[in-house]
Scaffold this active site. Structure first.
Site, PDB file in Angstrom:
ATOM      1  N   CYS A 264       0.782  -1.091   0.159  1.00  0.00           N
ATOM      2  CA  CYS A 264       0.098  -0.066   0.096  1.00  0.00           C
ATOM      3  C   CYS A 264       0.756   1.196   0.101  1.00  0.00           C
ATOM      4  O   CYS A 264       1.359   1.763  -0.927  1.00  0.00           O
ATOM      5  CB  CYS A 264      -0.896   0.055   1.173  1.00  0.00           C
ATOM      6  SG  CYS A 264      -2.248   1.162   0.956  1.00  0.00           S
ATOM      7  N   HIS A 354      -3.949  -5.182   0.143  1.00  0.00           N
ATOM      8  CA  HIS A 354      -3.617  -5.601   1.325  1.00  0.00           C
ATOM      9  C   HIS A 354      -3.735  -7.173   1.269  1.00  0.00           C
ATOM     10  O   HIS A 354      -4.877  -7.910   1.847  1.00  0.00           O
ATOM     11  CB  HIS A 354      -4.628  -5.260   2.387  1.00  0.00           C
ATOM     12  CG  HIS A 354      -4.446  -3.552   2.528  1.00  0.00           C
ATOM     13  ND1 HIS A 354      -3.621  -3.195   3.497  1.00  0.00           N
ATOM     14  CD2 HIS A 354      -4.772  -2.653   2.034  1.00  0.00           C
ATOM     15  CE1 HIS A 354      -3.586  -2.021   3.685  1.00  0.00           C
ATOM     16  NE2 HIS A 354      -3.965  -1.590   2.520  1.00  0.00           N
ATOM     17  N   GLU A 356      -2.448  -9.134   3.561  1.00  0.00           N
ATOM     18  CA  GLU A 356      -2.777  -9.687   4.819  1.00  0.00           C
ATOM     19  C   GLU A 356      -4.248  -9.617   5.271  1.00  0.00           C
ATOM     20  O   GLU A 356      -4.606 -10.574   6.161  1.00  0.00           O
ATOM     21  CB  GLU A 356      -1.887  -8.708   5.936  1.00  0.00           C
ATOM     22  CG  GLU A 356      -2.633  -7.630   6.233  1.00  0.00           C
ATOM     23  CD  GLU A 356      -2.713  -6.256   5.296  1.00  0.00           C
ATOM     24  OE1 GLU A 356      -3.462  -5.520   5.395  1.00  0.00           O
ATOM     25  OE2 GLU A 356      -2.069  -6.713   4.111  1.00  0.00           O
TER      26      GLU A 356
END
Length: 380
Positions: A264, A354, A356
């Site tokens: 990001c 993202h 994660e």
């Protein structure tokens, strides 16, 4: 931002956009006033992770899903130590949460943390307005003694804009801390915290990585003091054009050819370090249903996003940079925005989204394995 944690669920509330559009509803969360950039999130789940994502610092989040708060709030799912959104906008908040993990209602948590919100407005109309006119400054005002419309609009127009905002240091850790590897330790990674989410070092720890999380102001000397096998630059809020410090540090990491991974804001930092520009998107990407193609494999992933800025890099060619050849590795299929960069002559890559994603989707979790492979290759 001024707030009162004494709730008034039926108190009147007003949302005022900087272009003069006004929505009237009811107070949700704390009562008072707040200002920020109005953005919308298209996720139908994961609201607790959204609220506690530091990348939302100084943003007022509009939820496009009509029902919010159904599963309440617990102490296991936050991505950081607090709620970071500047304000919260929902259409139909849950009256009673229903989930076996719920410990309290979302409304209660917003009041506890002093987050001003509004409910009972047409969030679909507000989202369409932002899509047509772009993200803009906004204010939420609630209570029984509201200013007149003209006064509220003037206050909104005096609020700072997101473009040019340098915010990473405001949300990052002030002291280095360590997230130990789960199981046998295989590698050490220095992670520069620009607004890191708790799940990110956890995903690395799952792969045997000991993660040293450093402040946003960390220098190259701070990074290499932990003797890292790899370096990570996290997500975070604000305008990447202001991040001269992290860009200089990343250039030092690139010059040493240490395996590098960015997510990001980290992707935007890598773009700037390579000599590319960045720009503000009209209304950004925020949600958990964004289609991205990995151009190195051709695979299309459904991914989680939260970014209002993007890297300005060519999609149709390999670029020469001070650190070797670079190419765009990932692209958003909705609008062709750059979603990842990859260096061809040394071990460094980044993505704009993202992987994660605690609340899902998990299509992109392989990127942490790719980072491990880079460190394995360097060690070999």
């Amino acid at each position: 931002m001024t707030t009162s944690t004494r709730g008034a669920a039926n108190a009147p509330a007003v949302l005022v956009l900087e272009d003069g559009r006004i929505f009237r509803g009811r107070a949700y969360g704390a009562v008072g006033e707040t200002f920020g950039e109005a953005v919308f999130n298209t996720g139908m789940t994961g609201y607790q992770e959204t609220l506690t994502d530091p990348s939302y610092h100084r943003q007022v989040v509009v939820m496009t899903a009509p029902h919010v708060g159904n599963t309440g709030v617990n102490d296991e799912d936050p991505e950081s130590k607090q709620i970071w959104v500047a304000g919260y906008v929902v259409r139909d908040p849950a009256r009673v949460p229903s989930n076996w993990r719920s410990q309290r209602s979302l409304d209660e948590e917003l009041r506890k943390q002093g987050v001003v919100g509004i409910s009972g407005i047409d969030t679909r109309a507000l989202t369409r307005h932002l899509r047509e006119r772009g993200a803009m400054r906004v204010g939420i005002f609630s209570g029984n003694a509201l200013p007149d419309d003209g006064t509220m609009l003037a206050e909104v127009r005096q609020a700072p804009e997101m473009k040019g905002a340098n915010l990473a240091a405001e949300v990052a850790t002030k002291e280095t801390y360590v997230v130990p590897a789960i199981g046998a330790k295989r590698f050490t990674v220095a992670a520069v915290d620009l607004g890191i989410k708790g799940m990110t070092p956890h995903r690395m720890a799952e792969r045997g990585i000991e993660v040293h999380v450093l402040p946003a102001t960390a220098t190259a000397e701070d990074i290499y003091a932990v003797r890292p096998d790899g370096v990570f630059f996290s997500n975070g809020p604000g305008d990447p054009a202001t991040a001269d410090g992290p860009v200089a540090v990343m250039r030092e990491v690139l010059s040493r050819k240490t395996p590098l991974f960015g997510i990001c804001f980290g992707n935007q930092i890598l773009g700037r370090a390579l000599g590319f520009g960045t720009y503000k998107l009209k209304y950004g990407h925020r949600g958990i249903n964004q289609p991205v193609q990995d151009r190195t494999t051709g695979k299309v992933e459904v991914t989680a996003h939260n970014h209002g800025f993007a890297v300005d890099a060519p999609l149709d060619k390999v670029s020469d940079t001070p650190f070797g050849r670079a190419e765009v590795s990932h692209v958003c299929l909705n609008d062709q925005v750059v979603e990842g960069l990859h260096l061809l002559d040394q071990p460094a890559f980044s993505v704009q989204y993202h992987p994660e994603a605690a609340a899902g989707p998990h299509d992109a979790a392989y990127l942490f394995d790719r980072f491990v492979e880079l460190m394995e290759g360097q060690r070999a």
